[in-house]
Design an enzyme around this catalytic site. Structure first.
Site, PDB file in Angstrom:
ATOM      1  N   HIS A 297      19.824  26.748  14.406  1.00  0.00           N
ATOM      2  CA  HIS A 297      18.639  27.607  14.489  1.00  0.00           C
ATOM      3  C   HIS A 297      17.736  26.641  13.250  1.00  0.00           C
ATOM      4  O   HIS A 297      18.179  26.399  12.313  1.00  0.00           O
ATOM      5  CB  HIS A 297      18.730  28.941  14.170  1.00  0.00           C
ATOM      6  CG  HIS A 297      19.091  29.673  15.327  1.00  0.00           C
ATOM      7  ND1 HIS A 297      18.331  30.768  15.855  1.00  0.00           N
ATOM      8  CD2 HIS A 297      20.235  29.728  16.127  1.00  0.00           C
ATOM      9  CE1 HIS A 297      19.170  31.198  16.847  1.00  0.00           C
ATOM     10  NE2 HIS A 297      19.936  30.525  17.101  1.00  0.00           N
TER      11      HIS A 297
ATOM     12  N   ARG B 128      18.547  31.912  27.878  1.00  0.00           N
ATOM     13  CA  ARG B 128      19.408  33.081  27.530  1.00  0.00           C
ATOM     14  C   ARG B 128      19.019  33.426  25.828  1.00  0.00           C
ATOM     15  O   ARG B 128      18.289  34.432  25.883  1.00  0.00           O
ATOM     16  CB  ARG B 128      20.902  32.697  27.767  1.00  0.00           C
ATOM     17  CG  ARG B 128      21.879  33.984  27.466  1.00  0.00           C
ATOM     18  CD  ARG B 128      22.062  34.268  26.209  1.00  0.00           C
ATOM     19  NE  ARG B 128      22.584  33.248  25.352  1.00  0.00           N
ATOM     20  CZ  ARG B 128      22.995  33.346  24.047  1.00  0.00           C
ATOM     21  NH1 ARG B 128      22.627  34.460  23.183  1.00  0.00           N
ATOM     22  NH2 ARG B 128      23.379  32.225  23.251  1.00  0.00           N
ATOM     23  N   ASP B 129      19.378  32.404  25.035  1.00  0.00           N
ATOM     24  CA  ASP B 129      18.998  32.690  23.641  1.00  0.00           C
ATOM     25  C   ASP B 129      17.590  32.787  23.371  1.00  0.00           C
ATOM     26  O   ASP B 129      17.267  33.619  22.514  1.00  0.00           O
ATOM     27  CB  ASP B 129      19.540  31.626  22.863  1.00  0.00           C
ATOM     28  CG  ASP B 129      20.172  32.017  21.272  1.00  0.00           C
ATOM     29  OD1 ASP B 129      19.785  33.497  21.196  1.00  0.00           O
ATOM     30  OD2 ASP B 129      20.406  31.357  20.529  1.00  0.00           O
TER      31      ASP B 129
ATOM     32  N   CYS C 188      14.480  35.079  15.229  1.00  0.00           N
ATOM     33  CA  CYS C 188      15.216  36.420  14.934  1.00  0.00           C
ATOM     34  C   CYS C 188      14.174  37.414  14.946  1.00  0.00           C
ATOM     35  O   CYS C 188      12.746  37.226  14.152  1.00  0.00           O
ATOM     36  CB  CYS C 188      15.663  36.168  13.553  1.00  0.00           C
ATOM     37  SG  CYS C 188      16.577  37.645  12.710  1.00  0.00           S
TER      38      CYS C 188
ATOM     39  N   HIS D 141      25.127  24.522  17.604  1.00  0.00           N
ATOM     40  CA  HIS D 141      24.120  25.462  18.119  1.00  0.00           C
ATOM     41  C   HIS D 141      23.207  25.763  16.716  1.00  0.00           C
ATOM     42  O   HIS D 141      23.840  26.686  16.116  1.00  0.00           O
ATOM     43  CB  HIS D 141      24.509  26.743  18.700  1.00  0.00           C
ATOM     44  CG  HIS D 141      23.545  27.693  19.092  1.00  0.00           C
ATOM     45  ND1 HIS D 141      23.288  27.914  20.450  1.00  0.00           N
ATOM     46  CD2 HIS D 141      22.743  28.629  18.437  1.00  0.00           C
ATOM     47  CE1 HIS D 141      22.250  28.870  20.596  1.00  0.00           C
ATOM     48  NE2 HIS D 141      22.320  29.282  19.310  1.00  0.00           N
TER      49      HIS D 141
ATOM     50  N   ASN E 263      15.644  28.858  17.612  1.00  0.00           N
ATOM     51  CA  ASN E 263      16.562  27.854  18.012  1.00  0.00           C
ATOM     52  C   ASN E 263      15.944  26.488  17.828  1.00  0.00           C
ATOM     53  O   ASN E 263      14.577  26.447  17.835  1.00  0.00           O
ATOM     54  CB  ASN E 263      16.936  27.951  19.346  1.00  0.00           C
ATOM     55  CG  ASN E 263      17.841  28.907  19.595  1.00  0.00           C
ATOM     56  OD1 ASN E 263      18.991  28.745  19.687  1.00  0.00           O
ATOM     57  ND2 ASN E 263      17.285  30.181  20.035  1.00  0.00           N
TER      58      ASN E 263
END
Lengths: 311, 311
Positions: B213, B20-21, B244, B211, B253
């Site tokens: 990054h 997903r991310d 990003c 979570h 991540n």
């Protein structure tokens, strides 16, 4: 989940190793570009810089200009300069060039010692006394950097007792200071603090630094663990320069700007300025002619939200 | 330097968010390649996977196949699947597709909330109750992920009280679980533990994950600090996928394989297998068609000395 306090020292002392560990495997950089790098590094506020190494120009062509670099260091009197030497001959050269604070590497693992220095760990340790004598006679000091302190690419894990033995022997022979090197970037936080604890017990009162590589993404976490354990002397390389030639694309030393960012934002003073570090990373990128591995540098200083900068 | 013990939990629960991310900002990956990724991820031993998000296909074309992905998940009954939803409509879609464990993002900072979701933080919080009701009615649960929990690219630092207020409001409205997101990868260890402490005090007994990054090289250090603070639920993305789009080259991540390596080698069980993770990273690299940011993956599993592997 219980309450937890992250206990950190109020300040640490970062040593910039980009000029030596960072450049040593690069194509040779012209002296003028090195001086631009140095100028930019000094402007960051860093108080300790590893300037070069006095080793065989054939083995390390990138640092063949060690004498010329050393001759320029008097421009920046506020900085504590050191240089790496590989043997007694190198120590004589360094002292003659005006650098009396020496670093000497001993690989705790025989496999790496033979591959890197052409002799066993015991043979490398045997040279400590004379190198210390040369440094002390010149009014300087000797730091022994224990390479492969945790792991060796040839021998696997380095037993804690083996690294401790090297540390103890180095101090007995005259080393003033120790540094533990995670040469291939494999160690992890628990192993960091276990090794630090063992070496400190064996060598009480001897300043102990750490030298981490970020090859597997654990470098900053290892630095955090070391700092929690009370270590205040940390090596780092501008832009993360210093990748291993046998692992293309892999990150090298922990990046100075990432270490400084992590620590300063956690309330630990480093004396280094983040914006100036990004300028120095730019100068370094120009000097070496390729992208640097540092994530922070690639993310860009300006993408740090303004409100953070203004803090 | 006093003795220091690194106190870590005996095990943690990693959630894989690469599907997903990781994928959401990539060019759309064909369903067959996603299923290969999933097959490889399941083989790592990971017990929780964020499978997809049920959001507008126009906003996130890479996840437009959420229903098709969801229809395949029954192949792997041992895994706890979750999906992200952006609003009540998405929650209805997810539940209809058979995924009842939902994640819903609320940005603690208004600036990011408006840019990302087109509404204020308060408006986003107001939807929690209905989404929780939908999840619970389907026998599932709702986790509220608080984005920009530490910093916002528009508003700067997020006050601790603001993140705490969002956490409290989400729980009051029916959230079963919380997760704090360092959306732009700016936080640092001290701020991590301070925020965790504040949110836990405000929401006692509510499971709380993190979570991170790795945009500025601090992701693994933040994870270490969180784990020291007792957090056992951590998000990570295979290969570090999820950069990003506005910071080319920057890591996204934290990489699952780097997190697992750091923790397992520090004595914390994850249940994930490192070699299988490197295979999954390879499948991911094939699926997205470009190099992954993970340093560990680039360094190569085989360059981990044999003696370490054989441990």
């Amino acid at each position: 989940m219980n309450e937890f306090d992250l206990v950190l020292p109020s300040e640490v002392d970062v040593r910039e190793v980009g000029m030596r560990d960072g450049l040593q495997l690069e194509a040779p950089v012209p002296l003028a570009a090195k001086l631009e790098m140095l100028e930019a590094l000094v402007a960051t506020g860093v108080r300790r810089i590893e300037a070069t190494s006095f080793v065989s120009p054939k083995a390390v062509p990138a640092l063949a200009d060690a004498d010329q670099v050393a001759a320029e260091l008097a421009r920046w009197p506020g900085v504590h300069w050191s240089a790496l030497v590989a043997n007694e001959r190198g120590a004589v050269r360094a002292v003659d060039a005006g650098v009396a604070d020496l670093e000497y590497v001993v690989s705790a693992a025989d496999g790496h010692s033979r591959a890197n220095a052409g002799r066993s760990t015991a043979e490398a340790v045997a040279a400590v006394g004379e190198i210390a004598r040369l440094a002390h006679a010149a009014g300087g000091s000797l730091e022994v950097i224990i390479a492969t302190a945790w792991d060796c690419p040839f021998d696997g894990r380095t037993p804690i007792a083996r690294t401790v033995d090297v540390a103890r022997a180095a101090v007995t022979a005259g080393a003033d200071q120790l540094c533990l090197g995670d040469t291939i970037g494999t160690t992890t936080p628990l192993r960091v603090v276990q090794m630090l604890d063992a070496v400190r017990r064996a060598c009480p009162g001897i300043p102990l630094g750490v030298h981490f590589h970020d090859t597997r993404g654990t470098g900053q976490a290892n630095a955090l663990a070391a700092v929690q354990a009370g270590v205040t002397q940390l090596d780092a390389s501008i832009g993360g320069l210093g990748g291993c030639p046998f692992a293309p694309g892999a990150s090298g030393n922990i990046a100075t700007e990432e270490l400084v960012y992590m620590l300063e934002e956690s309330g630990v003073r480093t004396g280094l300025d983040l914006d100036a570090l990004l300028v120095a990373a730019r100068a370094t990128e120009r000097a070496v002619g390729h992208e640097l591995p540092s994530s922070l540098y690639r993310a860009g200083g300006r993408s740090v939200p303004r409100a953070l900068d203004a803090r």
